[in-house]
Design a protein around this motif. Structure first.
Motif, PDB file in Angstrom:
ATOM      1  N   THR A   1       0.855  -1.196   0.000  1.00  0.00           N
ATOM      2  CA  THR A   1       0.000   0.000   0.000  1.00  0.00           C
ATOM      3  C   THR A   1       0.886   1.239   0.000  1.00  0.00           C
ATOM      4  N   GLU A   2       0.634   2.134  -0.937  1.00  0.00           N
ATOM      5  CA  GLU A   2       1.485   3.305  -1.090  1.00  0.00           C
ATOM      6  C   GLU A   2       0.831   4.557  -0.509  1.00  0.00           C
ATOM      7  N   TYR A   3       1.663   5.353   0.161  1.00  0.00           N
ATOM      8  CA  TYR A   3       1.235   6.628   0.735  1.00  0.00           C
ATOM      9  C   TYR A   3       2.268   7.687   0.347  1.00  0.00           C
ATOM     10  N   THR A   4       1.798   8.919   0.174  1.00  0.00           N
ATOM     11  CA  THR A   4       2.712  10.041  -0.036  1.00  0.00           C
ATOM     12  C   THR A   4       2.779  10.827   1.257  1.00  0.00           C
ATOM     13  N   ALA A   5       3.991  11.101   1.725  1.00  0.00           N
ATOM     14  CA  ALA A   5       4.143  11.702   3.050  1.00  0.00           C
ATOM     15  C   ALA A   5       5.393  12.570   3.115  1.00  0.00           C
ATOM     16  N   ILE A   6       5.511  13.289   4.216  1.00  0.00           N
ATOM     17  CA  ILE A   6       6.743  14.002   4.543  1.00  0.00           C
ATOM     18  C   ILE A   6       7.168  13.566   5.940  1.00  0.00           C
ATOM     19  N   LEU A   7       8.465  13.594   6.187  1.00  0.00           N
ATOM     20  CA  LEU A   7       8.990  13.275   7.509  1.00  0.00           C
ATOM     21  C   LEU A   7       8.703  14.455   8.426  1.00  0.00           C
ATOM     22  N   GLN A   8       7.895  14.227   9.448  1.00  0.00           N
ATOM     23  CA  GLN A   8       7.438  15.314  10.307  1.00  0.00           C
ATOM     24  C   GLN A   8       8.264  15.467  11.574  1.00  0.00           C
ATOM     25  N   ALA A   9       8.696  14.337  12.164  1.00  0.00           N
ATOM     26  CA  ALA A   9       9.466  14.400  13.411  1.00  0.00           C
ATOM     27  C   ALA A   9      10.338  13.162  13.542  1.00  0.00           C
ATOM     28  N   THR A  10      11.475  13.331  14.225  1.00  0.00           N
ATOM     29  CA  THR A  10      12.394  12.208  14.453  1.00  0.00           C
ATOM     30  C   THR A  10      12.885  12.233  15.890  1.00  0.00           C
ATOM     31  N   GLN A  11      13.278  11.055  16.367  1.00  0.00           N
ATOM     32  CA  GLN A  11      13.906  10.936  17.684  1.00  0.00           C
ATOM     33  C   GLN A  11      15.207  10.162  17.514  1.00  0.00           C
ATOM     34  N   PHE A  12      16.282  10.680  18.146  1.00  0.00           N
ATOM     35  CA  PHE A  12      17.586  10.040  18.061  1.00  0.00           C
ATOM     36  C   PHE A  12      18.046   9.603  19.449  1.00  0.00           C
ATOM     37  N   HIS A  13      18.835   8.538  19.472  1.00  0.00           N
ATOM     38  CA  HIS A  13      19.395   8.055  20.729  1.00  0.00           C
ATOM     39  C   HIS A  13      20.359   9.107  21.270  1.00  0.00           C
ATOM     40  N   PRO A  14      20.283   9.451  22.567  1.00  0.00           N
ATOM     41  CA  PRO A  14      21.114  10.535  23.105  1.00  0.00           C
ATOM     42  C   PRO A  14      22.602  10.221  23.146  1.00  0.00           C
TER      43      PRO A  14
END
Length: 200
Positions: free
Chosen positions: A67-80
């Protein structure tokens, strides 16, 4: 916007232990929202490099089990500690959907002040804008050619038809700074002139 594709798989288990197991296997737990339904999925961490190691804004084709969706990356979390990507949120978009997003600013031209010994400083690297996806530019170009020594160009010079600029118009985008060595030389020269006048 630039485009890239990420192939993902639906998550059967949404608990913390399951998410940690995915990360141990080199996968990134993700959520897609903004559409008819929220989709929890995971994707290989290496696929995110074009998104997280560049200032560019990407339109992402998400292929989640066919299933295909069009999106943008809105938020990310990185290991400290190890700076690894541990979670990503995507916003589903359509051409007419109004979104708020940060677009990279690209400086064009060669500032006049550079020939006067100045140094160009890029103060604002991303511009926050709001508008329909189809109208969001890949870059915002700001011409710095006319900048002389000590001058600054601000957000108020930027014109984006059909796009609302969220950042304050008084925010500086770039400036031509006077090098410290030049300032010190000028001050020293002024002191010498004053000494000369006192000597008379």
């Amino acid at each position: 916007m630039k485009k890239t594709e990420i192939v993902g798989y639906k998550r059967a288990n949404l608990g913390r232990s399951a998410a940690n197991q995915l990360r141990a296997e080199g996968q990134v737990p993700c959520v897609l929202y903004g559409g008819k339904e929220q989709v929890s999925f995971y994707a290989p961490a290496y696929l995110f490099r074009p998104l997280t190691h560049t200032p560019d804004v990407f339109e992402v084709l998400l292929n989640i089990e066919g299933t295909e969706y069009t999106a943008i990356l809105q938020a990310t979390q990185f290991h400290p500690v190890n700076d690894m990507l541990v979670h990503a949120d995507f916003l589903e978009i359509t051409d007419d959907k109004v979104i708020k997003i940060k677009v990279p600013i690209r400086l064009t031209g060669t500032a006049v002040g550079l020939n006067q010994g100045g140094k160009l400083q890029h103060k604002l690297r991303k511009l926050t804008v709001k508008g329909a996806v189809k109208d969001i530019p890949e870059y915002v170009d700001v011409d710095v050619t006319a900048l002389k020594l000590g001058q600054t160009v601000k957000v108020d010079v930027i014109e984006l038809p059909g796009i609302e600029i969220i950042d304050p118009i008084s925010n500086p985008v770039a400036s031509v700074n006077i090098p410290r060595s030049a300032r010190m030389a000028a001050q020293a020269g002024g002191d010498e002139d004053e000494d000369g006048e006192d000597a008379e």
